[in-house]
Design a protein around this motif. Structure first.
Motif, PDB file in Angstrom:
ATOM      1  N   ASP A  90     -28.814 -58.386-141.951  1.00 29.49           N
ATOM      2  CA  ASP A  90     -30.079 -58.447-140.842  1.00 29.49           C
ATOM      3  C   ASP A  90     -31.305 -58.689-141.653  1.00 29.49           C
ATOM      4  OD1 ASP A  90     -28.489 -57.394-138.887  1.00 29.49           O
ATOM      5  OD2 ASP A  90     -28.878 -55.245-139.554  1.00 29.49           O
ATOM      6  N   VAL A  91     -32.153 -59.744-141.354  1.00 28.68           N
ATOM      7  CA  VAL A  91     -33.415 -60.120-141.934  1.00 28.68           C
ATOM      8  C   VAL A  91     -34.487 -60.143-140.960  1.00 28.68           C
ATOM      9  CG1 VAL A  91     -32.042 -61.750-143.238  1.00 28.68           C
ATOM     10  CG2 VAL A  91     -32.975 -62.523-141.347  1.00 28.68           C
ATOM     11  N   PRO A  92     -35.702 -60.203-141.288  1.00 25.73           N
ATOM     12  CA  PRO A  92     -36.833 -60.005-140.401  1.00 25.73           C
ATOM     13  C   PRO A  92     -37.093 -61.218-139.407  1.00 25.73           C
ATOM     14  CG  PRO A  92     -37.433 -59.188-142.647  1.00 25.73           C
ATOM     15  CD  PRO A  92     -35.950 -59.859-142.629  1.00 25.73           C
ATOM     16  N   LYS A  93     -37.314 -60.932-138.268  1.00 22.89           N
ATOM     17  CA  LYS A  93     -37.227 -62.011-137.250  1.00 22.89           C
ATOM     18  C   LYS A  93     -38.254 -63.343-137.567  1.00 22.89           C
ATOM     19  CE  LYS A  93     -35.330 -60.198-132.914  1.00 22.89           C
ATOM     20  NZ  LYS A  93     -35.724 -60.352-131.503  1.00 22.89           N
ATOM     21  N   ASP A  94     -39.242 -63.005-138.306  1.00 20.88           N
ATOM     22  CA  ASP A  94     -40.166 -64.075-138.762  1.00 20.88           C
ATOM     23  C   ASP A  94     -39.607 -64.976-139.874  1.00 20.88           C
ATOM     24  OD1 ASP A  94     -40.504 -62.109-140.790  1.00 20.88           O
ATOM     25  OD2 ASP A  94     -42.678 -62.007-140.713  1.00 20.88           O
ATOM     26  N   TRP A  95     -38.356 -64.682-140.255  1.00 22.89           N
ATOM     27  CA  TRP A  95     -37.899 -65.296-141.196  1.00 22.89           C
ATOM     28  C   TRP A  95     -37.047 -66.765-140.668  1.00 22.89           C
ATOM     29  CZ3 TRP A  95     -35.280 -62.283-146.022  1.00 22.89           C
ATOM     30  CH2 TRP A  95     -36.266 -61.493-146.581  1.00 22.89           C
ATOM     31  N   LYS A  96     -37.621 -67.696-140.316  1.00 27.61           N
ATOM     32  CA  LYS A  96     -37.007 -68.837-139.843  1.00 27.61           C
ATOM     33  C   LYS A  96     -35.805 -69.399-140.578  1.00 27.61           C
ATOM     34  CE  LYS A  96     -37.721 -73.455-137.935  1.00 27.61           C
ATOM     35  NZ  LYS A  96     -38.711 -74.726-138.010  1.00 27.61           N
ATOM     36  N   SER A  97     -34.600 -69.407-139.952  1.00 25.49           N
ATOM     37  CA  SER A  97     -33.380 -69.838-140.575  1.00 25.49           C
ATOM     38  C   SER A  97     -33.127 -71.169-140.017  1.00 25.49           C
ATOM     39  CB  SER A  97     -32.424 -68.843-140.059  1.00 25.49           C
ATOM     40  OG  SER A  97     -31.960 -69.051-138.913  1.00 25.49           O
ATOM     41  N   VAL A  98     -32.515 -72.028-141.006  1.00 23.30           N
ATOM     42  CA  VAL A  98     -32.344 -73.557-140.915  1.00 23.30           C
ATOM     43  C   VAL A  98     -30.711 -73.536-141.296  1.00 23.30           C
ATOM     44  CG1 VAL A  98     -32.620 -75.759-141.532  1.00 23.30           C
ATOM     45  CG2 VAL A  98     -34.626 -74.156-141.406  1.00 23.30           C
ATOM     46  N   GLN A  99     -30.052 -74.013-140.381  1.00 23.32           N
ATOM     47  CA  GLN A  99     -28.526 -74.126-140.697  1.00 23.32           C
ATOM     48  C   GLN A  99     -28.158 -75.457-141.157  1.00 23.32           C
ATOM     49  OE1 GLN A  99     -26.664 -71.187-139.615  1.00 23.32           O
ATOM     50  NE2 GLN A  99     -24.803 -71.801-140.636  1.00 23.32           N
ATOM     51  N   ARG A 100     -27.594 -75.484-142.271  1.00 22.54           N
ATOM     52  CA  ARG A 100     -27.229 -76.850-142.954  1.00 22.54           C
ATOM     53  C   ARG A 100     -25.670 -76.443-143.009  1.00 22.54           C
ATOM     54  NH1 ARG A 100     -31.624 -77.873-147.539  1.00 22.54           N
ATOM     55  NH2 ARG A 100     -33.375 -78.166-146.335  1.00 22.54           N
ATOM     56  N   LYS A 101     -25.174 -78.131-143.248  1.00 23.15           N
ATOM     57  CA  LYS A 101     -23.651 -78.120-143.608  1.00 23.15           C
ATOM     58  C   LYS A 101     -23.199 -77.126-144.772  1.00 23.15           C
ATOM     59  CE  LYS A 101     -19.519 -80.986-144.029  1.00 23.15           C
ATOM     60  NZ  LYS A 101     -19.247 -82.758-144.129  1.00 23.15           N
ATOM     61  N   GLY A 102     -22.452 -75.965-144.357  1.00 15.32           N
ATOM     62  CA  GLY A 102     -21.928 -75.050-145.452  1.00 15.32           C
ATOM     63  C   GLY A 102     -22.978 -74.343-146.199  1.00 15.32           C
ATOM     64  N   ALA A 103     -24.253 -74.163-145.607  1.00 18.97           N
ATOM     65  CA  ALA A 103     -25.147 -73.548-146.294  1.00 18.97           C
ATOM     66  C   ALA A 103     -26.281 -73.027-145.217  1.00 18.97           C
ATOM     67  CB  ALA A 103     -26.063 -74.232-147.342  1.00 18.97           C
ATOM     68  N   MET A 104     -26.979 -71.988-145.512  1.00 19.34           N
ATOM     69  CA  MET A 104     -28.183 -71.618-144.732  1.00 19.34           C
ATOM     70  C   MET A 104     -29.541 -71.460-145.498  1.00 19.34           C
ATOM     71  SD  MET A 104     -28.241 -67.873-142.497  1.00 19.34           S
ATOM     72  CE  MET A 104     -27.357 -68.783-141.083  1.00 19.34           C
ATOM     73  N   GLN A 105     -30.479 -72.078-144.968  1.00 16.39           N
ATOM     74  CA  GLN A 105     -31.803 -71.573-145.617  1.00 16.39           C
ATOM     75  C   GLN A 105     -32.855 -70.738-144.777  1.00 16.39           C
ATOM     76  OE1 GLN A 105     -34.971 -74.908-146.120  1.00 16.39           O
ATOM     77  NE2 GLN A 105     -33.938 -74.825-147.922  1.00 16.39           N
ATOM     78  N   LEU A 106     -33.244 -69.754-145.400  1.00  7.43           N
ATOM     79  CA  LEU A 106     -34.408 -68.859-144.801  1.00  7.43           C
ATOM     80  C   LEU A 106     -35.655 -69.198-145.355  1.00  7.43           C
ATOM     81  CD1 LEU A 106     -32.299 -65.583-144.863  1.00  7.43           C
ATOM     82  CD2 LEU A 106     -32.540 -67.005-142.860  1.00  7.43           C
TER      83      LEU A 106
END
Length: 349
Positions: free
Chosen positions: A29-45
């Motif tokens: 669980d992460v704060p909702k104001d941390w925008k997540s970006v899905q990439r191939k095989g990875a995730m960026q917050l």
């Protein structure tokens, strides 16, 4: 200090969302104001400006050698990038080693800092994270990220086991496709149908303006140490256990109180060699107990610390202890027996 308490409380109560980094079978669980970006095989917050406006990247890493080899690779990469290795150490998360590296470097007119960690589990797809932000935002970003990591769990409910470089990976694991894990939430551990066994010694106290009772095992004695704090002693223990009493009616949630206390005790160490954070468990009295143990070096030599909380409904206790040198096995068992029995109960349920 009052303002700091309000900031910490506000930080805890912020809304969260559950994320599942692809291919790892994990979620947190992460704060909702941390925008997540899905990439191939990875995730960026992407972190908010209050945390330095940096980012956290979560990857899948294929690594099957000794922990020392991983740390050497991290140090070599830092040297190649002309970054200072502030320190490298090992903690424990979900019962397996977490290999950490803290680096610092100059970028333009500002300093940058990073924290990377490899979850050293027996799987070909180990979780690797890299937190990077400004020097000013780094301390708060690390605290916030540690809070998120405290919610890390497997999607199937099974705890991982530590990597063994001499043991082949499970062929079934190698055949699994890399797909996002399902977003299912796991409930806290429950005691099932087992009735609560309240400890026999009752210590009258007050929490959030209401009468309450701190229940402790036979052989323990309690001395008042503050308005909402007690000093617990045992004939076989060479030091006291400090116990504070809290209610979520006027205090942060237990997880936040534990995180803050654990962060404060970290300052006593010159070096942390090992951090042990067992899986939360419900004790005999029905309280959900979370613990953080650290072992390392202080200014005067070997040092260990403990912070633990036991929550039951709206009430919870916070226990803390520390000692120099190696902790004897008998002392650790005695502390464990206290944590397994202690609870904070309302006088009039």
């Amino acid at each position: 200090m009052a303002l700091l308490e309000l900031v910490l409380a506000a930080g805890l109560m912020q809304a969260t969302t559950t994320i599942s980094p692809p291919g790892l079978g994990l979620q947190l669980d992460v704060p909702k104001d941390w925008k997540s970006v899905q990439r191939k095989g990875a995730m960026q917050l992407l972190l908010p400006p209050t945390l330095g406006g940096g980012r956290i990247e979560i990857f899948s890493a294929n690594f099957k050698k000794e922990p020392e080899t991983w740390q050497a690779i991290e140090a070599a990469i830092a040297a190649q990038l002309k970054r200072e290795v502030v320190r490298q150490w090992q903690e424990e998360l979900l019962g397996v080693p977490l290999l950490l590296t803290h680096t610092r470097w100059r970028a333009g007119e500002a300093n940058q800092e990073a924290l990377s960690g490899l979850l050293y589990a027996w799987t070909p797809r180990k979780m690797l994270f890299r937190l990077q932000t400004s020097e000013a935002g780094f301390p708060d970003a690390v605290v916030a990220w540690r809070q998120a990591l405290s919610t890390l769990r497997t999607t199937d409910g099974r705890l991982p086991v530590a990597e063994d470089p001499n043991k082949p990976w499970d062929p079934a694991e190698l055949q699994k496709p890399i797909t996002p894990a399902p977003k299912t939430r796991l409930e806290p551990p429950k005691s099932g149908n087992r009735p609560a066994e309240l400890a026999p010694v009752a210590v009258d106290t007050t929490v959030a303006g209401r009468a309450a009772v701190l229940r402790i095992p036979t052989g323990w004695m309690a001395e008042k140490a503050g308005d909402f704090e007690w000093s617990l002693r045992h004939p076989e223990l060479p030091f006291p256990i400090r116990v504070g009493v809290f209610s979520t009616l006027d205090s942060p949630a237990p997880e936040r109180t534990l995180l803050r206390a654990s962060s404060e005790s970290l300052g006593r160490f010159a070096r942390v060699d090992r951090r042990n954070e067992p899986k939360p468990e419900t004790n005999k009295a029905g309280a959900l107990v979370r613990q953080v143990w650290r072992f390392g070096q202080g200014d005067a030599g070997p040092l260990w610390t403990l912070e633990a909380v036991g929550s039951k409904d709206r009430l919870y206790w916070l226990a803390s202890a520390q000692g120099e040198g190696a902790i004897p096995a008998g002392v650790q068992r005695l502390i464990a027996s206290l944590l397994q029995s202690m609870s904070l109960e309302p006088t009039n349920p």
